[in-house]
Design an enzyme around this catalytic site. Structure first.
Site, PDB file in Angstrom:
ATOM      1  N   GLU A 130       0.841  -1.217   0.000  1.00 44.32           N
ATOM      2  CA  GLU A 130       0.000   0.000   0.000  1.00 44.32           C
ATOM      3  C   GLU A 130       0.871   1.261   0.000  1.00 44.32           C
ATOM      4  O   GLU A 130       0.541   2.256   0.653  1.00 44.32           O
ATOM      5  CB  GLU A 130      -0.958   0.008   1.197  1.00 44.32           C
TER       6      GLU A 130
HETATM    7  C1  LIG Z   1       2.693  -9.851   0.346  1.00 43.80           C
HETATM    8  C2  LIG Z   1       2.479  -8.760  -0.673  1.00 43.80           C
HETATM    9  C3  LIG Z   1       1.205  -8.498  -1.130  1.00 43.80           C
HETATM   10  C4  LIG Z   1       0.995  -7.490  -2.090  1.00 43.80           C
HETATM   11  N1  LIG Z   1      -0.279  -7.273  -2.540  1.00 43.80           N
HETATM   12  C5  LIG Z   1      -0.482  -6.371  -3.521  1.00 43.80           C
HETATM   13  C6  LIG Z   1      -1.806  -6.159  -4.076  1.00 43.80           C
HETATM   14  O1  LIG Z   1      -2.769  -6.812  -3.660  1.00 43.80           O
HETATM   15  N2  LIG Z   1      -1.972  -5.252  -5.068  1.00 43.80           N
HETATM   16  C7  LIG Z   1      -0.897  -4.512  -5.546  1.00 43.80           C
HETATM   17  O2  LIG Z   1      -1.098  -3.706  -6.440  1.00 43.80           O
HETATM   18  N3  LIG Z   1       0.348  -4.684  -5.037  1.00 43.80           N
HETATM   19  C8  LIG Z   1       0.584  -5.595  -4.050  1.00 43.80           C
HETATM   20  N4  LIG Z   1       1.855  -5.770  -3.556  1.00 43.80           N
HETATM   21  C9  LIG Z   1       2.952  -4.975  -4.116  1.00 43.80           C
HETATM   22  C10 LIG Z   1       3.331  -3.840  -3.191  1.00 43.80           C
HETATM   23  O3  LIG Z   1       2.376  -2.801  -3.275  1.00 43.80           O
HETATM   24  C11 LIG Z   1       4.746  -3.379  -3.578  1.00 43.80           C
HETATM   25  O4  LIG Z   1       5.647  -4.411  -3.207  1.00 43.80           O
HETATM   26  C12 LIG Z   1       5.115  -2.083  -2.905  1.00 43.80           C
HETATM   27  O5  LIG Z   1       4.372  -0.986  -3.397  1.00 43.80           O
HETATM   28  C13 LIG Z   1       6.622  -1.745  -3.096  1.00 43.80           C
HETATM   29  O6  LIG Z   1       6.970  -1.767  -4.453  1.00 43.80           O
HETATM   30  P1  LIG Z   1       8.213  -2.616  -4.921  1.00 43.80           P
HETATM   31  O7  LIG Z   1       8.154  -3.961  -4.248  1.00 43.80           O
HETATM   32  O8  LIG Z   1       8.264  -2.552  -6.410  1.00 43.80           O
HETATM   33  O9  LIG Z   1       9.461  -1.857  -4.315  1.00 43.80           O
HETATM   34  P2  LIG Z   1      10.292  -0.651  -4.972  1.00 43.80           P
HETATM   35  O10 LIG Z   1       9.346   0.360  -5.533  1.00 43.80           O
HETATM   36  O11 LIG Z   1      11.349  -1.194  -5.861  1.00 43.80           O
HETATM   37  O12 LIG Z   1      10.960  -0.022  -3.671  1.00 43.80           O
HETATM   38  C14 LIG Z   1      12.185  -0.530  -3.085  1.00 43.80           C
HETATM   39  C15 LIG Z   1      12.648   0.452  -2.026  1.00 43.80           C
HETATM   40  O13 LIG Z   1      12.981   1.707  -2.630  1.00 43.80           O
HETATM   41  C16 LIG Z   1      12.225   2.768  -2.078  1.00 43.80           C
HETATM   42  N5  LIG Z   1      11.850   3.719  -3.114  1.00 43.80           N
HETATM   43  C17 LIG Z   1      11.391   3.449  -4.366  1.00 43.80           C
HETATM   44  N6  LIG Z   1      11.132   4.584  -5.024  1.00 43.80           N
HETATM   45  C18 LIG Z   1      11.431   5.607  -4.199  1.00 43.80           C
HETATM   46  C19 LIG Z   1      11.378   7.023  -4.308  1.00 43.80           C
HETATM   47  N7  LIG Z   1      10.957   7.630  -5.414  1.00 43.80           N
HETATM   48  N8  LIG Z   1      11.747   7.775  -3.238  1.00 43.80           N
HETATM   49  C20 LIG Z   1      12.179   7.178  -2.118  1.00 43.80           C
HETATM   50  N9  LIG Z   1      12.267   5.840  -1.968  1.00 43.80           N
HETATM   51  C21 LIG Z   1      11.896   5.054  -2.979  1.00 43.80           C
HETATM   52  C22 LIG Z   1      11.019   2.087  -1.429  1.00 43.80           C
HETATM   53  O14 LIG Z   1      10.524   2.843  -0.357  1.00 43.80           O
HETATM   54  C23 LIG Z   1      11.589   0.750  -0.973  1.00 43.80           C
HETATM   55  O15 LIG Z   1      12.207   0.909   0.274  1.00 43.80           O
HETATM   56  C24 LIG Z   1       2.087  -6.747  -2.591  1.00 43.80           C
HETATM   57  C25 LIG Z   1       3.385  -6.994  -2.099  1.00 43.80           C
HETATM   58  C26 LIG Z   1       3.594  -7.992  -1.155  1.00 43.80           C
HETATM   59  C27 LIG Z   1       5.003  -8.247  -0.675  1.00 43.80           C
END
Ligand SMILES: Cc1cc2nc3c(=O)[nH]c(=O)nc-3n(C[C@H](O)[C@H](O)[C@H](O)COP(=O)(O)OP(=O)(O)OC[C@H]3O[C@@H](n4cnc5c(N)ncnc54)[C@H](O)[C@@H]3O)c2cc1C
Length: 289
Positions: A130
């Site tokens: 989220e």
């Molecule tokens: C168990 C689970 C259930 C999930 N369920 C859903 C779901 O139902 N629907 C859905 O749509 N998604 C779902 N997700 C996905 C989830 O929303 C994403 O994993 C989350 O938004 C983080 O994105 P990412 O994993 O691509 O990390 P990234 O975006 O790659 O982030 C990696 C790190 O970099 C930081 N970061 C990235 N960009 C920036 C920036 N511009 N400024 C500062 N810091 C930054 C982040 O804070 C994080 O610490 C789920 C994930 C999990 C693990």
């Protein structure tokens, strides 16, 4: 709550002030101030954050149903501003509290049988999905603060300052209000610092974003504790309500004032440190020890 039951049951060591139950082989964990500190942290943040969630839900209602356009606008501004704080601080603290409760169990917290490690794992995901809490913080400082010329954050400052002024005039809440006023001052100073230093280097804002989100969380939950303390004091003075419950609210508010509000100053100083040390190292030096 599991940790509370465990601390009442498990016997280990003796009270610093002398055996509490000399006829037993040891006293319960509950006699140790550090165990109580952990349990109080969980209680103070959980009750404060629940109140903040309910306050947020009320703003969503007021955004649609308040009597005047001005009040609807203010409610929309406040919930827009505070949504990343409620999500980010709420889930960061949720995880902290889960690991702190695990710590109360000692080694039993680490192993699977007592169930605490599953709570920790479950709490961990809320910081990631989220919108990661880092991205929530960026939404707060990069978008919400400056929107409409800072109208929302000014409304929040006014809300806190008004409540502080009213509570300072009442003996039961005067000390809490004075401490919250200092935390509000740290939040206002940090906001000014971003305004003065964010334009010349946007990394200054990114570097302080999470600290700022937590600083605003301390102030927002502080307002909730001020309200709970004021309500408890009013009911006690009127001789109404459950006295033990109301006394517990006052003690927990005092704990929040003494233990959580001072962190506002530390967070302000982190923010004012800016981005320089965070951005200075070449990437390969992160691997050098
Ligand atoms: C168990 C689970 C259930 C999930 N369920 C859903 C779901 O139902 N629907 C859905 O749509 N998604 C779902 N997700 C996905 C989830 O929303 C994403 O994993 C989350 O938004 C983080 O994105 P990412 O994993 O691509 O990390 P990234 O975006 O790659 O982030 C990696 C790190 O970099 C930081 N970061 C990235 N960009 C920036 C920036 N511009 N400024 C500062 N810091 C930054 C982040 O804070 C994080 O610490 C789920 C994930 C999990 C693990």
């Amino acid at each position: 709550q599991n940790a509370v039951h465990y601390a009442r049951d498990r016997r280990q060591g003796r009270a610093l002030t002398g055996p509490a139950e000399p006829n037993e082989k040891a006293d319960t964990l509950f006699v140790h101030p550090d165990v109580r500190r952990m349990l109080m942290e969980g209680k103070a943040w959980t009750e404060g954050l629940r109140a903040l969630c309910l306050w947020g839900a009320l703003q969503v209602d007021l955004e649609h149903k308040a009597g005047s356009e001005e009040d609807r606008q203010t409610a929309a501004d406040l919930i827009g501003l505070l949504t990343p704080v409620i999500k980010g601080v709420g889930t960061d603290k949720g995880y902290d509290i889960a690991t702190t409760a695990q710590q109360v169990y000692g080694g039993h917290g680490y192993i699977q049988e007592w169930g605490m490690e599953q709570y920790v794992r479950d709490a961990r995901i809320a910081q990631i999905y989220e919108g990661t809490n880092g991205v929530q913080a960026m939404d707060l400082v990069g978008r919400k603060l400056a929107q409409n010329g800072g109208r929302a954050v000014q409304a929040f400052f006014k809300l806190v300052a008004d409540e502080v002024a009213a509570a300072k005039a009442v003996e039961a809440t005067a000390d809490f209000a004075a401490r919250l006023e200092r935390a509000l001052g740290d939040l206002q100073a940090s906001t000014m610092w971003f305004m003065a230093n964010g334009m010349k280097n946007p990394n200054n804002v990114g570097a302080g974003a999470v600290a700022y989100m937590h600083l605003m969380g301390i102030v927002a939950v502080g307002v909730m504790w001020l309200r709970m303390a004021a309500a408890a004091a009013r009911l006690i003075a009127a001789g109404e309500g459950d006295r033990a419950f109301l006394d517990a609210k006052l003690v927990t508010a005092r704990f929040f004032a003494e233990r959580a509000l001072p962190n506002a100053g530390a967070l302000r100083r982190q923010i004012e440190g800016g981005a320089e040390a965070i951005m200075a190292l070449p990437e390969e030096m992160f691997l050098a020890a």
